[in-house]
Design an enzyme around this catalytic site. Sequence first.
Site, mmCIF file in Angstrom:
data_model
loop_
_atom_site.group_PDB
_atom_site.id
_atom_site.type_symbol
_atom_site.label_atom_id
_atom_site.label_comp_id
_atom_site.label_asym_id
_atom_site.label_seq_id
_atom_site.Cartn_x
_atom_site.Cartn_y
_atom_site.Cartn_z
ATOM 1 N N ASP A 1 4.993 8.905 -9.947
ATOM 2 C CA ASP A 1 5.985 9.022 -8.677
ATOM 3 C C ASP A 1 6.733 7.310 -8.486
ATOM 4 O OD1 ASP A 1 3.258 8.405 -7.932
ATOM 5 O OD2 ASP A 1 3.944 8.097 -6.116
ATOM 6 N N ASP B 1 9.224 0.681 -6.404
ATOM 7 C CA ASP B 1 8.269 0.660 -5.449
ATOM 8 C C ASP B 1 7.182 -0.565 -5.730
ATOM 9 O OD1 ASP B 1 8.844 2.711 -4.028
ATOM 10 O OD2 ASP B 1 7.336 4.224 -4.847
ATOM 11 N N ARG C 1 12.525 10.172 -10.019
ATOM 12 C CA ARG C 1 11.227 9.824 -10.509
ATOM 13 C C ARG C 1 10.796 10.723 -11.519
ATOM 14 N NH1 ARG C 1 9.132 6.672 -5.815
ATOM 15 N NH2 ARG C 1 10.904 6.531 -4.187
ATOM 16 N N ARG D 1 16.821 -0.283 0.928
ATOM 17 C CA ARG D 1 16.713 -0.565 -0.392
ATOM 18 C C ARG D 1 17.756 0.067 -1.126
ATOM 19 N NH1 ARG D 1 11.122 1.574 -3.165
ATOM 20 N NH2 ARG D 1 11.778 3.487 -2.739
ATOM 21 N N ASP E 1 1.702 7.388 8.984
ATOM 22 C CA ASP E 1 2.834 7.153 10.023
ATOM 23 C C ASP E 1 4.267 6.948 9.851
ATOM 24 O OD1 ASP E 1 2.737 4.542 8.883
ATOM 25 O OD2 ASP E 1 1.699 3.592 10.688
ATOM 26 N N GLY E 2 4.454 6.587 8.240
ATOM 27 C CA GLY E 2 5.811 6.684 8.024
ATOM 28 C C GLY E 2 6.329 5.272 8.333
ATOM 29 N N GLY F 1 7.462 10.133 2.006
ATOM 30 C CA GLY F 1 6.682 10.014 3.370
ATOM 31 C C GLY F 1 6.895 8.942 4.506
ATOM 32 N N ARG F 2 7.610 8.175 3.816
ATOM 33 C CA ARG F 2 8.048 6.899 4.796
ATOM 34 C C ARG F 2 9.373 6.276 4.249
ATOM 35 N NH1 ARG F 2 4.930 1.565 3.386
ATOM 36 N NH2 ARG F 2 4.312 2.020 1.163
ATOM 37 N N LYS G 1 12.918 2.143 3.746
ATOM 38 C CA LYS G 1 11.474 2.374 3.661
ATOM 39 C C LYS G 1 11.025 2.050 5.062
ATOM 40 C CE LYS G 1 8.098 1.408 0.230
ATOM 41 N NZ LYS G 1 8.005 0.551 -1.280
HETATM 42 P P1 AMP Z 1 3.408 4.588 -2.606
HETATM 43 O O1 AMP Z 1 2.152 4.079 -2.691
HETATM 44 O O2 AMP Z 1 4.370 3.625 -1.504
HETATM 45 O O3 AMP Z 1 4.312 4.585 -3.998
HETATM 46 O O4 AMP Z 1 3.465 5.780 -1.821
HETATM 47 C C1 AMP Z 1 2.794 6.859 -2.361
HETATM 48 C C2 AMP Z 1 3.094 8.338 -1.357
HETATM 49 O O5 AMP Z 1 2.366 7.972 -0.105
HETATM 50 C C3 AMP Z 1 4.538 8.482 -1.178
HETATM 51 O O6 AMP Z 1 4.797 9.964 -1.083
HETATM 52 C C4 AMP Z 1 4.706 7.951 0.032
HETATM 53 O O7 AMP Z 1 5.935 8.231 0.971
HETATM 54 C C5 AMP Z 1 3.387 8.045 0.671
HETATM 55 N N1 AMP Z 1 3.077 6.932 2.099
HETATM 56 C C6 AMP Z 1 2.999 5.719 1.644
HETATM 57 N N2 AMP Z 1 2.527 5.071 2.681
HETATM 58 C C7 AMP Z 1 2.896 5.830 3.795
HETATM 59 C C8 AMP Z 1 2.927 5.783 5.209
HETATM 60 N N3 AMP Z 1 2.716 4.745 6.155
HETATM 61 N N4 AMP Z 1 3.220 7.112 5.892
HETATM 62 C C9 AMP Z 1 3.473 8.115 5.142
HETATM 63 N N5 AMP Z 1 3.578 8.166 3.839
HETATM 64 C C10 AMP Z 1 3.308 7.190 3.322
HETATM 65 MG MG MG Z 2 5.902 5.113 -4.483
#
Ligand code: AMP
Ligand code: MG
Length: 489
Positions: A247, A257, A178, A171, A120-121, A87-88, A108
């Site tokens: 994940d 992560d 995963r 990264r 917002d990615g 997602g980002r 990232k």
């Molecule tokens: P994480 O908590 O970083 O392991 O992310 C869990 C999920 O949420 C993954 O699919 C990420 O890509 C998504 N995600 C986390 N932060 C964002 C963000 N700011 N915008 C879009 N997707 C996000």
């Molecule tokens: Mg993650």
Amino acid sequence: MISFDNTYARELTGFYAPYAPQAFPSPALLRWNADLAEELGLSLAGVSAEQLARWFSGSELPDGAQPIAQAYAGHQFGNFVPQLGDGRALLLGEVVDRHGRRRDIAFKGSGATPFSRGGDGKAAVGPVLREYVVGEAMHALGIPTTRALAAVATGEPVRRERTLPGAVLTRVAASHIRVGTFQYFAVRGDLEKLRRLADYVIARHYPEIGNDADRYLSLLRAVAGRQASLIAQWMHVGFIHGVMNTDNMAISGETIDYGPCAFMEAYDSATVFSSIDRGGRYAYGRQPAIAQWNLARFAETLLPLIDEGEQDRAVERATEVLQQFAAVFAEAWLAGMRRKLGLTTAADEDRALVDDWLALIQKHGADYTLAWRRLADTVDQDAPSLHEMLADPGELSAWLARWRRRLATESQAPADVAAAMRKVNPLYIPRNQRVEEALAAATDDGDLRPFERLLEAVTRPFEERPGYEIFAEPAAVEFASCFRTFCGT
Ligand code: AMP
Ligand code: MG
């Protein structure tokens, strides 16, 4: 020049969405990891900081890059989410490094993708630098981990609880596959893609099992073995991942992560830092059990491959492998603890020796990292400080006498024991207070000097150096007792 060779994009169409990173108008390099760039064989030595900033923020793509957002699912705090995905993040491509190892190069925080689910990615400077410094510290500690190649400020604000400066992390990983990647195809019943993914993973990460008759069962065993070893190493240094969702568990066996992760100070196996982990699901002492739980979810995805016709039989065989996890973990854990105690052989009494030592430091709430380091000092110096930390002279002396008797059975020279202990018991870890200070200076004042200094300390963790004393000290109780980490998403 980067010699990309993008097998994931080429061989696994249907496993990702091609997607371009966002262009940022004024990217600026915060940190470039020249040593890692050299290891990766990137010929970027003469390239300007401005050009690096454009490439490693995604504002301009280096030749050969094929940015893709990878699909994956995952159990988050025990709840299954059938679609997460990058997602980002974006995978730029792969290179083969100077040691012949294939490595992913990924962003990232490079902007929204088809998997952003309303997010917002983006990423903020603080969490990007946190992942940078903690990952590099883990690497210096000898623990398998993804690494940081670059941190670039985007020049654009990101909106969180407050507005923060944005950044992109580049990264490097053995791969970004995963447990959740397998879950994505398993939940859709896409057996063909599942098999392709498993075969790709075997070829890339576990080539030694490629000719096994039961290769998918072997894959489960191999992944479980690497996780057992990885989690044991986390436990040895007091690392708490904080968000061990499926994940966030890499099939390669690397730590991946870094979000609300932190190193424990006062030893307590119930330690939790993450503000979102209210139930303590991912507490320090629960990490081995959670790894096994995640591996069970991985095993479920492999069942149709393990024995297509007979699912009962597949379950039986996978269960047998999963049940070995506890023993495999315990062995890796004890082997590492022996090294931390300066022992080179194995004896039956060692388990109790370690347990009693840990009980002693837990009872006194002693700093986990320093207690080990001070223990090494008792071998070749007068070390009153250990007695100060564990203010219970009787109990400590009794334990020390036992440990010395055990060491005497090996007849190593004391200087060798102390030196060996100092090679596995770090003096400098990314302590929470120091990390917070460094991130605050970078975020609030654009001052990267505390971050650079912290990085210098933790990337040579075993070697005592004058001037770095504050990086060896635990935080005052007032800081430690209310310290929380946040996901930073
Ligand atoms: P994480 O908590 O970083 O392991 O992310 C869990 C999920 O949420 C993954 O699919 C990420 O890509 C998504 N995600 C986390 N932060 C964002 C963000 N700011 N915008 C879009 N997707 C996000
Ligand atoms: Mg993650």
